[in-house]
Structure formats: structure tokens, C-alpha cells
Design a protein around this motif. Structure first.
Motif, PDB file in Angstrom:
ATOM      1  N   ILE A   1      -0.718   0.569 -18.018  1.00 50.47           N
ATOM      2  CA  ILE A   1      -0.837  -0.712 -17.314  1.00 50.47           C
ATOM      3  C   ILE A   1       0.055  -0.720 -16.077  1.00 50.47           C
TER       4      ILE A   1
ATOM      5  N   LEU B   1      -1.574   1.510 -13.449  1.00 50.55           N
ATOM      6  CA  LEU B   1      -2.793   0.920 -12.889  1.00 50.55           C
ATOM      7  C   LEU B   1      -2.495  -0.229 -11.917  1.00 50.55           C
ATOM      8  N   LYS B   2      -1.383  -0.923 -12.106  1.00 52.66           N
ATOM      9  CA  LYS B   2      -1.007  -2.022 -11.206  1.00 52.66           C
ATOM     10  C   LYS B   2      -0.744  -1.531  -9.784  1.00 52.66           C
ATOM     11  N   GLU B   3      -0.522  -0.229  -9.615  1.00 50.73           N
ATOM     12  CA  GLU B   3      -0.251   0.339  -8.299  1.00 50.73           C
ATOM     13  C   GLU B   3      -1.526   0.598  -7.505  1.00 50.73           C
ATOM     14  N   TYR B   4      -2.699   0.465  -8.143  1.00 50.31           N
ATOM     15  CA  TYR B   4      -3.972   0.791  -7.505  1.00 50.31           C
ATOM     16  C   TYR B   4      -4.754  -0.479  -7.169  1.00 50.31           C
ATOM     17  N   PRO B   5      -5.688  -0.391  -6.214  1.00 46.68           N
ATOM     18  CA  PRO B   5      -6.478  -1.562  -5.838  1.00 46.68           C
ATOM     19  C   PRO B   5      -7.321  -2.070  -7.015  1.00 46.68           C
ATOM     20  N   ALA B   6      -7.346  -3.380  -7.210  1.00 43.77           N
ATOM     21  CA  ALA B   6      -8.081  -3.990  -8.321  1.00 43.77           C
ATOM     22  C   ALA B   6      -9.584  -3.751  -8.230  1.00 43.77           C
ATOM     23  N   GLU B   7     -10.112  -3.522  -7.030  1.00 45.31           N
ATOM     24  CA  GLU B   7     -11.559  -3.332  -6.857  1.00 45.31           C
ATOM     25  C   GLU B   7     -11.996  -1.873  -7.007  1.00 45.31           C
TER      26      GLU B   7
ATOM     27  N   SER C   1     -13.175   1.574  -8.643  1.00 43.29           N
ATOM     28  CA  SER C   1     -13.934   1.949  -9.837  1.00 43.29           C
ATOM     29  C   SER C   1     -13.092   2.861 -10.719  1.00 43.29           C
ATOM     30  N   VAL C   2     -13.310   2.782 -12.028  1.00 40.27           N
ATOM     31  CA  VAL C   2     -12.609   3.648 -12.974  1.00 40.27           C
ATOM     32  C   VAL C   2     -13.598   4.706 -13.444  1.00 40.27           C
TER      33      VAL C   2
END
Length: 55
Positions: free
Chosen positions: A7, A10-16, A18-19
């Protein structure tokens, strides 16, 4: 890696963004998650599932 570490990372990456999951046949989008609850002192496990929808 523990869920808390994931978590935070992941907070360091853009919310939009794709995973995608990397595999032998290339990349697949993330389709879902499952939580496996373990007993006997074993940690619970979070399983990532690829999206199996045909292209």
C-alpha cells in the motif's frame, strides 16, 4: 512483501495507472483479489488474479 508495504509503495504511483501482472505469456490486467485466511500462526495471504476476459 507485506500488504502495508505494498500500500505504501502504491501510494507513490498515479491513481489512474493500470495494474498489470507479468507472466510467461506477457502482461495481463489485474482482475481481482482473494484473501486466504490461514491458521496455526501462518500469515494471511492476498492473492492477485489476472483478468481472464478474452481480448
Amino acid at each position: 512483501m507485506k500488504l502495508g508495504q505494498l500500500i505504501a509503495l502504491l501510494k507513490e504511483y498515479p491513481a489512474e495507472a493500470s495494474v498489470l501482472l507479468e507472466g510467461d505469456a506477457g502482461y495481463s490486467p489485474l482482475g481481482g483479489l482473494s484473501l486466504i485466511r490461514n491458521e496455526g500462526g501462518l500469515p494471511d495471504e492476498l492473492i492477485f488474479h489476472p483478468d481472464m476476459t478474452p481480448d
